[in-house]
Structure formats: C-alpha cells, structure tokens
Design an enzyme around this catalytic site. Structure first.
Site, PDB file in Angstrom:
ATOM      1  N   GLY A  44       0.883  -1.147  -0.489  1.00 32.53           N
ATOM      2  CA  GLY A  44       0.372  -0.006   0.018  1.00 32.53           C
ATOM      3  C   GLY A  44       1.130   1.557   0.375  1.00 32.53           C
ATOM      4  O   GLY A  44       1.989   1.112   0.439  1.00 32.53           O
ATOM      5  N   GLN A  49       2.513  10.466   1.524  1.00 31.05           N
ATOM      6  CA  GLN A  49       3.664   9.346   1.617  1.00 31.05           C
ATOM      7  C   GLN A  49       4.802   9.810  -0.064  1.00 31.05           C
ATOM      8  O   GLN A  49       6.113   9.014   0.009  1.00 31.05           O
ATOM      9  CB  GLN A  49       3.884   7.903   1.532  1.00 31.05           C
ATOM     10  CG  GLN A  49       3.680   7.445   3.025  1.00 31.05           C
ATOM     11  CD  GLN A  49       3.342   5.343   2.860  1.00 31.05           C
ATOM     12  OE1 GLN A  49       1.925   4.970   2.660  1.00 31.05           O
ATOM     13  NE2 GLN A  49       4.035   4.988   2.882  1.00 31.05           N
ATOM     14  N   CYS A  97       6.119  -0.108   7.585  1.00 30.99           N
ATOM     15  CA  CYS A  97       5.340   0.758   6.804  1.00 30.99           C
ATOM     16  C   CYS A  97       6.989   0.701   5.390  1.00 30.99           C
ATOM     17  O   CYS A  97       7.813   0.972   6.392  1.00 30.99           O
ATOM     18  CB  CYS A  97       4.591   2.355   7.355  1.00 30.99           C
ATOM     19  SG  CYS A  97       4.611   3.919   6.356  1.00 30.99           S
ATOM     20  N   LEU A  98       6.482   1.254   3.903  1.00 25.70           N
ATOM     21  CA  LEU A  98       7.433   2.195   3.801  1.00 25.70           C
ATOM     22  C   LEU A  98       8.713   3.805   3.905  1.00 25.70           C
ATOM     23  O   LEU A  98       9.284   3.727   3.060  1.00 25.70           O
ATOM     24  CB  LEU A  98       6.909   2.102   1.797  1.00 25.70           C
ATOM     25  CG  LEU A  98       6.840   1.320   1.359  1.00 25.70           C
ATOM     26  CD1 LEU A  98       5.529   1.542   0.123  1.00 25.70           C
ATOM     27  CD2 LEU A  98       7.687   0.004   1.440  1.00 25.70           C
ATOM     28  N   HIS A 139      -4.228   0.676   7.696  1.00 22.09           N
ATOM     29  CA  HIS A 139      -2.713   1.672   7.903  1.00 22.09           C
ATOM     30  C   HIS A 139      -3.213   2.287   6.855  1.00 22.09           C
ATOM     31  O   HIS A 139      -2.387   3.640   7.146  1.00 22.09           O
ATOM     32  CB  HIS A 139      -2.626   0.431   7.079  1.00 22.09           C
ATOM     33  CG  HIS A 139      -0.507   0.460   6.891  1.00 22.09           C
ATOM     34  ND1 HIS A 139      -0.035   0.552   8.445  1.00 22.09           N
ATOM     35  CD2 HIS A 139       0.073   1.596   6.711  1.00 22.09           C
ATOM     36  CE1 HIS A 139       1.415   1.318   7.971  1.00 22.09           C
ATOM     37  NE2 HIS A 139       1.509   1.986   7.101  1.00 22.09           N
ATOM     38  N   GLU A 140      -3.546   1.905   5.506  1.00 22.46           N
ATOM     39  CA  GLU A 140      -3.192   3.499   4.222  1.00 22.46           C
ATOM     40  C   GLU A 140      -3.802   4.283   5.345  1.00 22.46           C
ATOM     41  O   GLU A 140      -4.281   5.664   4.578  1.00 22.46           O
ATOM     42  CB  GLU A 140      -3.660   2.971   3.130  1.00 22.46           C
ATOM     43  CG  GLU A 140      -2.411   2.203   2.688  1.00 22.46           C
ATOM     44  CD  GLU A 140      -0.883   2.202   2.135  1.00 22.46           C
ATOM     45  OE1 GLU A 140      -0.760   3.803   2.500  1.00 22.46           O
ATOM     46  OE2 GLU A 140      -0.124   1.254   3.410  1.00 22.46           O
ATOM     47  N   HIS A 143      -2.994   7.467   7.020  1.00 24.67           N
ATOM     48  CA  HIS A 143      -1.658   8.068   6.186  1.00 24.67           C
ATOM     49  C   HIS A 143      -2.357   9.274   6.065  1.00 24.67           C
ATOM     50  O   HIS A 143      -1.563  10.271   6.719  1.00 24.67           O
ATOM     51  CB  HIS A 143      -1.321   7.061   5.204  1.00 24.67           C
ATOM     52  CG  HIS A 143       0.275   6.780   5.662  1.00 24.67           C
ATOM     53  ND1 HIS A 143       0.949   7.043   5.686  1.00 24.67           N
ATOM     54  CD2 HIS A 143       0.219   5.232   5.205  1.00 24.67           C
ATOM     55  CE1 HIS A 143       1.970   6.101   6.455  1.00 24.67           C
ATOM     56  NE2 HIS A 143       1.752   5.182   6.035  1.00 24.67           N
TER      57      HIS A 143
HETATM   58 NI    NI Z   1       2.578   3.048   5.887  1.00 23.25          NI
END
Ligand code: NI
Length: 184
Positions: A44, A49, A97-98, A139-140, A143
């Site tokens: 995701g 991000q 998380c990226l 999760h997304e 963000h």
């Molecule tokens: Ni994340």
C-alpha cells in the site's frame, strides 16, 4: 515515474490530507503511485508518502496472500475514502510501513470495515473488506489522517522503537528504493 518515499519524521506524515476536487485528473498520479509501490515491494502507498497531502491511496493486498488463502487480493486506488464502519473481532497483526523501514510492530485492529470511496474513474463505491485487504486499507487510511502505525505503540514498546525511528529520519537505514529523509 517512480517517486522517492518520504521517511518518518517529515511533517507531511503527521498532517491531515486534503480532499481532492471531484473529477480531478489523477490518471498519471495513480499510475505513478502504483509504480512507486511496486518498485518498493509495498502492499500500500498513500499520497502523503510521496509528499502530496491529498486523500488518495493505492493498495495491492495480493502480496500478503498466497494461493492457499481463501481471500483474494485487491489491487485498487481509493480517492477521498471514508471508513463508514469497522467491526468484527479485533486482532493483532505485525505491520510495517515504506516510510519506516526496518520497524515492525503488532497492531490491533478490527477485522472488517465498510468504506465509501471514488475509484480511479470517479465512480462512487461503497464496499465491505475483510482480512488482509481491510488491514492494508486501515493502515493507508490512517496515513490520510496523519496517523502512523507506530503512533499506536505505548510504554515499553514505544520506547523500544524510538531510537530506530530517529535513525530512520536521519537516513541511517538501507532500502532498495529512494527516500527523502527529514534530518539528513
Ligand atoms: Ni505506511
């Protein structure tokens, strides 16, 4: 185009993202977000991000599932999403998380949700998701609200990741994808 990914510590990750004007041409941005997510082997990616504080995320939950799983993965863009309800049993799952490489932690969330969103052709949808797909959406979605999974950690668990988080913001971390570090 593959975007660099904003690392932990950048204020954009703590900010509530803005709604997108209905009908806006997002074709290229969505394509680029999928490319950026795939390049980083992510499941995701939310627009903040890649340094764009707007309400858009892409997911591909296929990477979290294999052929034996009953659940089918979902690869999709969500524009201006609103989680209408979360329900089912709460369960813990180890998230990453990226934007926060090398940090993982078990986070507890409900197993199902109903979400309203626009798809990439600006069709309004209301759908129920469960399992891994619901987990990635939660999760997304966070963000877009300026919430990171590490924000849920408390006490000892929080203290244990603190030094790692500082290293991430300083760029003292190795990734196979390009990142923007706030303290480097
Ligand atoms: Ni994340």
């Amino acid at each position: 185009m593959i975007y660099p990914i904003v690392a932990y510590g950048n204020p954009i990750l703590k900010k509530e993202a803005a709604e997108i004007h209905e009908g806006a041409d997002l074709k290229t941005l969505i394509q680029d977000m999928f490319a950026t997510m795939d390049h980083a082997s992510g499941v995701g990616l939310a627009a903040p991000q890649i340094n764009q504080a707007v309400r858009l995320f892409v997911i591909d939950s296929n990477l979290m599932l294999d052929e034996q799983d009953e659940e089918k993965g979902v690869r999709r863009a969500f524009i201006n999403p609103i989680i209408l309800d979360e329900y089912g049993d709460d369960y813990g799952f180890e998230e990453g998380c990226l934007s926060i490489p090398d940090v993982r932690a078990e986070i507890i969330r409900p197993e199902k949700l109903t979400i309203e969103y626009y798809d990439e052709n600006w069709n309004l949808k209301e759908e129920e998701f469960s399992g891994m797909t619901a987990r990635v959406i939660q999760h997304e979605y966070d963000h877009l609200e300026g919430i990171l999974f590490v924000d849920y950690l408390k006490g000892l668990k929080k203290r244990l990741v603190q030094s790692k988080l500082i290293e991430v913001s300083k760029g003292k971390v190795h990734t196979d994808y390009r990142m923007i570090y706030p303290l480097k």
